[in-house]
Design an enzyme around this catalytic site. Sequence first.
Site, short mmCIF file in Angstrom:
data_model
loop_
_atom_site.label_atom_id
_atom_site.label_comp_id
_atom_site.label_asym_id
_atom_site.label_seq_id
_atom_site.Cartn_x
_atom_site.Cartn_y
_atom_site.Cartn_z
N LYS A 25 1.79 -10.11 -3.35
CA LYS A 25 2.59 -8.90 -3.08
C LYS A 25 3.90 -9.28 -2.40
O LYS A 25 4.97 -8.79 -2.77
CB LYS A 25 1.78 -7.93 -2.20
CG LYS A 25 0.61 -7.29 -2.94
CD LYS A 25 -0.34 -6.58 -1.99
CE LYS A 25 -1.55 -6.05 -2.76
NZ LYS A 25 -2.62 -5.54 -1.90
N GLN A 79 -3.81 -5.04 4.52
CA GLN A 79 -4.78 -5.48 3.51
C GLN A 79 -6.21 -5.28 4.02
O GLN A 79 -6.53 -5.63 5.16
CB GLN A 79 -4.53 -6.97 3.18
CG GLN A 79 -5.37 -7.53 2.07
CD GLN A 79 -4.99 -6.97 0.69
OE1 GLN A 79 -3.82 -6.74 0.40
NE2 GLN A 79 -5.97 -6.75 -0.14
N ASP A 82 0.49 2.56 0.87
CA ASP A 82 -0.80 2.55 0.16
C ASP A 82 -1.35 3.97 -0.04
O ASP A 82 -2.39 4.14 -0.68
CB ASP A 82 -1.82 1.74 0.98
CG ASP A 82 -2.31 0.52 0.23
OD1 ASP A 82 -1.99 0.40 -0.97
OD2 ASP A 82 -3.02 -0.30 0.85
#
Length: 285
Positions: free
Chosen positions: A52, A96, A119
């Site tokens: 990412k 994450q 997210d």
Amino acid sequence: MTTLIDGKALAKKTNEITQQRVSSLAHQGITPGIAVVIVGEDPASLIYTRNKHRKAQKLGIYSVLNQFPATISQAELLTEIDRLNADEQIDGILVQQPLPVQIDPAVVTQAIAPDKDVDGLNPLNLGKLFAGEGGHYPVACTPRGIMKMFSEYHVDLTGANVVIVGRSILVGKPMLALLNNANATVTLAGSRTKNLSALTRSADILIVATGVPQLIKEADVKDGAVVIDVGINRLPSGKLAGDVDFAGVKDKARLLTPVPGGVGPMTIASLMEQTVDLAQWRHHG
Ligand code: NDP
């Protein structure tokens, strides 16, 4: 005849558009920024976060990769998130998962400022999604990427009978809301669903996100269905496999995503796209 959904090609096309948007924002003195936060040394998470970070840099997005030891306390992590919430260079913050046991993921997602929640997991943004609100707010990147696949491959969602297997907050639940907002009729199944096979066989569109390798076999799929395999599983042989038995389903589905090369690349492309959205919304509303 099954058509394979080419997630790699669609991700490339999406990334090209993102890169153009980054260039045009640069002319206005704006550089979209993302902070990717990882706690601990989980090998898969390390690979995902690095991918990412690198992809963001490649597209001209300012990117920082913040790695913390697995022993970090929840309070310390929250302080780091507060710092990123206040950082003018950062438009999107991604933490994450999975996180170590001492850290409650729900507390973390609530700590991320809703307008930096790249997210789409902050309860405020999830609430807007489930309320079917219009306007600007981030949504979870994997379902967002899958919606783009449906659009690219002209999958008619109106009135479609969709079954989603896997009800996580990261994939299944936001997917349900997005599809329902698009007028599909959606059933969300989990590990305790009774007679799963009969249910999946009824689906015009079947989305599987369980983390159980090859859970869905040929007999569990309706002829001509659209099958989206979200799972990424490392088999003992070292090979990657999805949650769908690809070889068995390959000639039965009308559209099918491969693993790798299906949903995965689109998740990252959607993350990049959403980082630029957040920058644009912050500066231009
Ligand atoms: P979670 O572990 O958070 O959730 C798994 C879900 O699957 C749960 O709802 C669980 O049900 C359900 N489930 C587990 N076993 C069964 C079963 N035998 N039958 C029916 N349902 C079952 O996983 P995630 O949603 O985070 O991820 C799922 C998979 O997708 C993983 O392989 C992950 O690596 C992959 N993934 C891929 C992404 C990509 O970009 N391609 C992005 C995110 C995830 P219950 O709730 O009842 O326990």
